[in-house]
Motif scaffolding. Structure first.
Motif, PDB file in Angstrom:
ATOM      1  N   THR A   1      11.804  -7.267  -7.404  1.00 15.14           N
ATOM      2  CA  THR A   1      10.694  -6.439  -7.744  1.00 15.14           C
ATOM      3  C   THR A   1      11.363  -5.530  -8.914  1.00 15.14           C
ATOM      4  O   THR A   1      10.814  -5.414  -9.960  1.00 15.14           O
ATOM      5  CB  THR A   1       9.993  -5.557  -6.635  1.00 15.14           C
TER       6      THR A   1
ATOM      7  N   SER B   1      10.454  -5.622 -12.905  1.00 16.21           N
ATOM      8  CA  SER B   1      10.140  -4.572 -13.394  1.00 16.21           C
ATOM      9  C   SER B   1      11.009  -4.123 -14.847  1.00 16.21           C
ATOM     10  O   SER B   1      10.226  -3.552 -15.844  1.00 16.21           O
ATOM     11  CB  SER B   1       9.909  -3.428 -12.737  1.00 16.21           C
TER      12      SER B   1
ATOM     13  N   SER C   1       2.771  -4.136 -14.103  1.00 12.21           N
ATOM     14  CA  SER C   1       2.500  -3.435 -12.965  1.00 12.21           C
ATOM     15  C   SER C   1       2.664  -4.144 -11.646  1.00 12.21           C
ATOM     16  O   SER C   1       2.034  -5.474 -11.683  1.00 12.21           O
ATOM     17  CB  SER C   1       0.885  -2.850 -12.821  1.00 12.21           C
ATOM     18  N   LEU C   2       3.531  -3.905 -10.897  1.00 10.07           N
ATOM     19  CA  LEU C   2       3.835  -4.808  -9.592  1.00 10.07           C
ATOM     20  C   LEU C   2       3.635  -3.879  -8.340  1.00 10.07           C
ATOM     21  O   LEU C   2       3.672  -2.636  -8.133  1.00 10.07           O
ATOM     22  CB  LEU C   2       5.574  -5.064  -9.688  1.00 10.07           C
ATOM     23  N   ARG C   3       3.008  -4.448  -7.429  1.00 13.63           N
ATOM     24  CA  ARG C   3       2.937  -4.316  -6.100  1.00 13.63           C
ATOM     25  C   ARG C   3       3.819  -5.421  -5.241  1.00 13.63           C
ATOM     26  O   ARG C   3       3.242  -6.629  -5.189  1.00 13.63           O
ATOM     27  CB  ARG C   3       1.479  -4.308  -5.534  1.00 13.63           C
ATOM     28  N   THR C   4       4.646  -4.845  -4.169  1.00 12.79           N
ATOM     29  CA  THR C   4       5.150  -5.802  -3.342  1.00 12.79           C
ATOM     30  C   THR C   4       5.002  -5.515  -2.040  1.00 12.79           C
ATOM     31  O   THR C   4       5.243  -4.300  -1.506  1.00 12.79           O
ATOM     32  CB  THR C   4       6.946  -5.737  -3.771  1.00 12.79           C
TER      33      THR C   4
ATOM     34  N   ARG D   1       9.101   2.085 -10.152  1.00 14.46           N
ATOM     35  CA  ARG D   1       8.625   0.906 -10.827  1.00 14.46           C
ATOM     36  C   ARG D   1       7.483  -0.072 -10.253  1.00 14.46           C
ATOM     37  O   ARG D   1       7.130  -0.844 -10.892  1.00 14.46           O
ATOM     38  CB  ARG D   1      10.063   0.013 -11.470  1.00 14.46           C
ATOM     39  N   ALA D   2       7.295   0.445  -8.918  1.00 12.81           N
ATOM     40  CA  ALA D   2       6.410  -0.607  -8.185  1.00 12.81           C
ATOM     41  C   ALA D   2       5.711   0.069  -7.086  1.00 12.81           C
ATOM     42  O   ALA D   2       6.388   1.085  -6.589  1.00 12.81           O
ATOM     43  CB  ALA D   2       7.217  -1.771  -7.828  1.00 12.81           C
TER      44      ALA D   2
END
Length: 129
Positions: free
Chosen positions: A16, A20, A27-30, A50-51
């Motif tokens: 992730t 990023s 746009s990240l979602r982990t 960053r996430a």
């Protein structure tokens, strides 16, 4: 028991932050399941900047309390802890010590139940890696 069963969430967190940095503006979602602590405070702060992170921890799974905090490892934000009644509890912050969150629920490795690492997570059991 093979240690490779426990590294999927850690790799996802590292990936992730890497993605990023490599893909500006993304746009990240982990979402991880039973992930261990991955880095020190500076690393975790970078990940959280960053996430959006969600760490789903199951019952008495000891993996999320490893490596121990005295080695300067910490968790990202976003824990959701599944308690023994199968209720999902939101645990805000990075290392929430509330008795319904993993740090309070599984205070040490001896209180853990390795079988809880595979779930079930909302009725879905994760198989061996």
């Amino acid at each position: 028991m093979a240690t490779h069963r426990f590294i999927g969430g850690a790799i996802a967190i590292i990936a992730t932050v890497y993605l990023s940095i490599q893909i500006p503006g993304v746009s990240l979602r982990t979402i991880t399941y039973g992930s261990p602590r991955v880095g020190n405070q500076a690393f975790v702060d970078l990940v959280n900047e960053r996430a959006v992170m969600n760490r789903i921890d199951n019952k008495n799974d000891p993996v999320p309390i490893l490596p121990p905090r005295f080695l300067n490892f910490t968790h990202t934000e976003g824990e959701i802890h599944i308690v023994n009644s199968d209720a999902w509890v939101s645990c805000p912050g990075q290392e929430n010590s509330n008795s319904q969150c993993t740090n309070g629920y599984v205070p040490n490795i001896l209180a853990g139940e390795v079988g809880d690492h595979q779930g079930p997570y909302d009725g879905v059991a994760l198989g061996p890696c």
